[in-house]
Scaffold this motif. Structure first.
Motif: not given
Ligand code: FAD
Length: 451
Positions: A98, A120, A200, A95, A202-203
């Motif tokens: 990312m 994520l 990944l 995390a 950011a959500r």
């Protein structure tokens, strides 16, 4: 069945369990008629290496299967070895950085659930059960891809078992030609990818969907409007039309305008789908729903419950289009008039390829995308509909600018899926990494692209 801890579980043709081991890999319930000589269900990378070496010793060509969602069942070939990679489905998330390292058998929906708690996001396929393996190799139109890029753009490394059984890493700086090839070669890739290293994001704070439904008699007006407005639609909106014999809410042949949206707030999302609420064809709509917040998990599962039904004999075909919609409209009308029953459907997708992507094998994309999915349930006559997708795409070839490998039908209708220059590079890389042709190539190629 033969259980050997260093070689995976193997089923030879004719043995008990063989048919299930082959056909059970496939999302589509169609029987392609082809059968490999042996299926090996591998559990780890050592077993992949052992199986590839065994195929070399036995002179077998290898076909690979991760999630088994190839509409054309590219993974089921005649003769040779079928490598079932579905058990290589580990997910490791870093995390802080990312990034994630994901096995090819991981399902897009499981990956999404693993990312939720970390806030994520990854642009994975729209249906829950699509395997990461085949999805990422062919390009990958994922959730929020217009903003985040196609799936393979978000791959920064792969671990691959080559034809000689060696395990190598490939990235922009290491085995760069192998890495370049893996981002777009799709069902013609010439190595076994055992891990993907992924970037990944950011959500998004808001995820949801806007929907409007029209009766099919309004096809021409709706498609003209969609085609005209398409280029102005914000990149965080996946604007698409679905022609569905059992359209949502009206439960009749219709066109669903579907617009998933990803934004920082509900307000921003609403502004970006207002063009649907206020469209010049809105008065023709049977239903207009407000923008509804939805979890990605819900949207992924809803697609599989309403359209992409399992236990269905599927076939698909597709094309990219660049020109105006008018000359294609008669063809769209014919498609609608001959449309097989639900869950068969037609997707018109507003794509608007960005001016630039990283240098990678994936290289053919245009303004709009048209795909036909023929899904035949129990009791529906296959002979009547089996070539529906192929024949209509063939008749629209004058307006086609190539195809997307996601919905490829190369075995029945060869078509261009990368630029000619990239095809030449792919051939060079294949000759270098798989000189003996250990891995099956694509099922069909255009004569100009033949090896
Ligand atoms: C219900 C459904 C929804 C879909 N939604 C989308 C979508 O939203 N966006 C999109 O872009 N596509 C979508 N697709 C298409 C899908 O991404 C492709 O069919 C993809 O190839 C499926 O991956 P898979 O691993 O499940 O399939 P598989 O059938 O296992 O793989 C397809 C081919 O990829 C190659 N391959 C697979 N794994 C490996 C590996 N580890 N190493 C080397 N080669 C490998 C093999 O040649 C194999 O035959 C969808 C398909 C279905 C059936």
């Amino acid at each position: 069945m033969q259980r050997n801890p260093t070689k995976g579980t193997a089923f030879r043709r004719g043995e008990a369990g063989f048919e299930q081991a082959v056909l059970g890999t496939s999302f589509t319930a169609r029987d392609p008629g082809r059968r490999p000589g042996i299926v090996v269900q591998v559990n780890d990378v050592d077993e992949v290496i052992a199986a590839v070496l065994q195929a070399g010793r036995d002179g077998l060509r290898i076909g690979m299967c991760s999630g088994g969602h190839s509409w054309a069942q590219n993974h089921i070939r005649e003769g040779g070895m079928m490598l079932d990679l579905s058990r290589l489905n580990a997910i490791e998330i870093n995390a802080a950085r990312m990034t994630a390292v994901v096995g090819p058998g991981c399902l897009g929906g499981d990956f999404n659930l693993a990312l939720v708690n970390h806030k994520l996001f990854f642009p994975m396929a729209h249906a829950y059960t699509v395997g990461i393996g085949g999805f990422l190799l062919q390009g990958g139109f994922g959730w929020n891809s217009p903003q985040l890029g196609v799936g393979c753009q978000n791959v920064f490394g792969i671990d691959v078992v080559l034809a000689d059984g060696t395990l190598v890493h490939a990235s922009e700086t290491e085995n760069a030609d192998l890495f370049w090839s893996a981002r777009g070669a799709g069902p013609g890739f010439f190595g076994v990818v055992v891990r993907f290293h992924l970037k990944l994001h950011a959500r998004p704070k808001f995820m949801g969907m806007k929907m409007q439904v029209f009766r099919i008699k309004h096809l021409e007006q709706v498609m003209k409007w969609a085609d005209g407005v398409g280029p102005t639609v914000a990149r965080n909106v996946e604007f698409q039309m679905v022609m569905n014999p059992k359209a949502a809410i009206i439960n009749a042949h219709g066109i669903e305008v579907i617009a998933p949206v990803f934004a920082d707030s509900w307000k921003e999302a609403r502004e970006h789908v207002d063009f649907i609420t206020n469209s010049p064809v809105r008065s023709l709509a049977s239903v207009t729903l407000p923008l509804l917040p939805m979890s990605l998990n819900f949207m992924m599962k809803a697609g599989e419950k309403t359209l992409f039904l399992s236990n269905t004999r599927w076939s698909a075909d597709n094309m990219w289009m660049d020109g105006p919609i008018d000359p294609v409209l008669p063809g769209l009308q014919r498609i609608a008039e001959t449309q097989p029953p639900h869950p068969s459907h037609v997707l018109w997708l507003n794509w608007n390829a960005p001016p630039k992507r990283p240098d990678m094998a994936f290289s053919v994309e245009h303004r709009t995308y048209l795909a036909l999915y023929c899904g035949l349930g129990q009791g529906v006559d296959e002979a009547k509909h089996a070539n529906w997708a192929t024949e209509h795409m063939r008749s629209l070839e004058p307006w086609s600018r190539g195809i997307q490998l996601a919905d490829e039908n190369l075995g029945k209708r060869p078509a261009r899926f990368v630029t000619d220059a990239n095809m030449a590079r792919l051939d060079q890389a294949r000759a270098k990494y798989d000189p003996q042709g250990r891995f099956h190539p694509w099922m069909g190629r255009l004569p100009a692209q033949s090896t």
